[in-house]
Design a protein around this motif. Structure first.
Motif, PDB file in Angstrom:
ATOM      1  N   ALA A 181       5.961   4.878 -12.351  1.00  0.00           N
ATOM      2  CA  ALA A 181       5.877   5.760 -11.177  1.00  0.00           C
ATOM      3  C   ALA A 181       5.858   4.946  -9.886  1.00  0.00           C
ATOM      4  CB  ALA A 181       4.642   6.649 -11.282  1.00  0.00           C
ATOM      5  N   ASP A 182       5.123   3.830  -9.881  1.00  0.00           N
ATOM      6  CA  ASP A 182       5.080   2.968  -8.696  1.00  0.00           C
ATOM      7  C   ASP A 182       6.461   2.396  -8.388  1.00  0.00           C
ATOM      8  OD1 ASP A 182       2.361   3.457  -8.420  1.00  0.00           O
ATOM      9  OD2 ASP A 182       1.737   1.485  -9.177  1.00  0.00           O
ATOM     10  N   LYS A 203       1.886   4.284 -14.980  1.00  0.00           N
ATOM     11  CA  LYS A 203       1.612   4.094 -13.554  1.00  0.00           C
ATOM     12  C   LYS A 203       2.623   3.137 -12.944  1.00  0.00           C
ATOM     13  CE  LYS A 203      -1.875   2.248 -10.399  1.00  0.00           C
ATOM     14  NZ  LYS A 203      -0.890   1.405  -9.729  1.00  0.00           N
ATOM     15  N   GLU A 211      -8.240   6.172 -10.112  1.00  0.00           N
ATOM     16  CA  GLU A 211      -8.161   7.598 -10.416  1.00  0.00           C
ATOM     17  C   GLU A 211      -8.543   7.908 -11.866  1.00  0.00           C
ATOM     18  OE1 GLU A 211      -7.929   9.757  -8.106  1.00  0.00           O
ATOM     19  OE2 GLU A 211      -7.326   8.418  -6.497  1.00  0.00           O
ATOM     20  N   ARG A 227       8.606   4.968  -6.746  1.00  0.00           N
ATOM     21  CA  ARG A 227       8.227   5.105  -5.337  1.00  0.00           C
ATOM     22  C   ARG A 227       8.802   3.942  -4.529  1.00  0.00           C
ATOM     23  NH1 ARG A 227       4.047   7.223  -6.366  1.00  0.00           N
ATOM     24  NH2 ARG A 227       2.779   5.447  -6.956  1.00  0.00           N
ATOM     25  N   LYS A 235       0.819  -1.218   0.000  1.00  0.00           N
ATOM     26  CA  LYS A 235       0.000   0.000   0.000  1.00  0.00           C
ATOM     27  C   LYS A 235       0.852   1.267   0.000  1.00  0.00           C
ATOM     28  CE  LYS A 235      -2.764  -0.353   3.443  1.00  0.00           C
ATOM     29  NZ  LYS A 235      -3.809  -0.432   4.457  1.00  0.00           N
ATOM     30  N   GLN A 236       2.097   1.158   0.435  1.00  0.00           N
ATOM     31  CA  GLN A 236       2.967   2.326   0.473  1.00  0.00           C
ATOM     32  C   GLN A 236       3.511   2.703  -0.909  1.00  0.00           C
ATOM     33  OE1 GLN A 236       5.913   2.498   3.688  1.00  0.00           O
ATOM     34  NE2 GLN A 236       4.818   0.790   4.652  1.00  0.00           N
ATOM     35  N   TRP A 237       3.632   1.733  -1.805  1.00  0.00           N
ATOM     36  CA  TRP A 237       4.244   2.057  -3.095  1.00  0.00           C
ATOM     37  C   TRP A 237       3.357   1.854  -4.313  1.00  0.00           C
ATOM     38  CZ3 TRP A 237       5.433  -1.511  -6.986  1.00  0.00           C
ATOM     39  CH2 TRP A 237       5.400  -2.857  -6.648  1.00  0.00           C
ATOM     40  N   VAL A 238       2.299   1.067  -4.196  1.00  0.00           N
ATOM     41  CA  VAL A 238       1.392   0.877  -5.335  1.00  0.00           C
ATOM     42  C   VAL A 238       0.318   1.961  -5.267  1.00  0.00           C
ATOM     43  CG1 VAL A 238      -0.254  -0.671  -6.469  1.00  0.00           C
ATOM     44  CG2 VAL A 238       1.821  -1.604  -5.428  1.00  0.00           C
ATOM     45  N   SER A 239       0.386   2.906  -6.190  1.00  0.00           N
ATOM     46  CA  SER A 239      -0.591   3.994  -6.193  1.00  0.00           C
ATOM     47  C   SER A 239      -1.995   3.433  -6.385  1.00  0.00           C
ATOM     48  CB  SER A 239      -0.252   5.023  -7.277  1.00  0.00           C
ATOM     49  OG  SER A 239      -0.238   4.425  -8.548  1.00  0.00           O
ATOM     50  N   TRP A 240      -2.943   4.114  -5.812  1.00  0.00           N
ATOM     51  CA  TRP A 240      -4.366   3.788  -5.834  1.00  0.00           C
ATOM     52  C   TRP A 240      -4.742   2.669  -4.872  1.00  0.00           C
ATOM     53  CZ3 TRP A 240      -5.800   3.194 -11.730  1.00  0.00           C
ATOM     54  CH2 TRP A 240      -5.353   4.304 -12.445  1.00  0.00           C
ATOM     55  N   MET A 251      -8.719  -0.930  -4.889  1.00  0.00           N
ATOM     56  CA  MET A 251      -8.024   0.239  -5.447  1.00  0.00           C
ATOM     57  C   MET A 251      -9.015   1.373  -5.700  1.00  0.00           C
ATOM     58  SD  MET A 251      -5.459  -1.685  -8.076  1.00  0.00           S
ATOM     59  CE  MET A 251      -4.095  -0.547  -7.911  1.00  0.00           C
TER      60      MET A 251
END
Length: 185
Positions: free
Chosen positions: A169-170, A166, A88, A173, A58-63, A85
């Motif tokens: 970006a993940d 996405k 977005e 992160r 949950k800290q690195w996978v957006s949404w 999720m």
């Protein structure tokens, strides 16, 4: 009358040509596939926990807002996993993805198979960790998805690049979190 005919042709062209382009692109080789890769300054064991533990995911996978993982921490091939999720791209609508772990080989390979009748797609996400020496690891992420509903399949040429963006970006992160976190226990 002639001008109306030309206007109709122009309007039809503005609709038909983009649809035809999407249709052709949705049948190209590699449709629905993504690949990303990143090098991390951490051992595979240290990276693995970020792939395997729901709170870390949950800290690195957006949404991602919730991970339901009844077999944690004793995962194996066949373990069920549910990701909730906040999509977005769909106005923040909540989306539940039920999946199963298809391949579980810590700390090197994890594949999650997803079959979503509600969202009309199925596929898999595979994570492969390769030790590079000197405490470095390469993470390769591969996705392969098939869209079962005609409109989703038509939109694949737009969806797949967005999903890849996405994923990149993940992974960035994840890199920041892994490289600044304390050693794995």
């Amino acid at each position: 009358m002639k001008i109306l005919k030309w206007m109709a042709i122009v309007v039809a062209s503005l609709i038909v040509l983009p649809l035809l382009t999407l249709l052709i692109l949705s049948h190209r080789a590699g449709a629905g596939t993504t690949h990303t890769s990143i090098e991390l300054a951490a051992s595979p064991e240290r990276v693995w926990v970020w792939l395997d533990e729901g709170p870390r995911l949950k800290q690195w996978v957006s949404w991602l807002v919730e991970v339901r993982d009844p077999d944690a921490p004793n995962h194996h091939a066949g373990s069920p996993v549910t990701w909730v999720m906040k999509d977005e791209n769909n106005g923040g609508m909540m989306m539940t993805l039920d999946a199963r772990i298809a391949e579980y080989a810590p700390p090197s390979r994890l594949t999650i198979a997803i079959n979503s009748p509600v969202y009309q797609f199925d596929g898999a996400m595979s994570y492969r960790l390769t030790p590079l020496g000197n405490g470095r690891t390469r993470l390769d992420t591969d996705g392969l998805f098939h869209y079962n509903q005609w409109f989703a399949a038509l939109m694949e040429p737009l969806v797949t690049p967005s999903a890849k963006k996405k994923m990149v970006a993940d992974q960035a992160r994840l890199k920041g979190l892994v490289e600044t976190s304390a050693e794995v226990r």
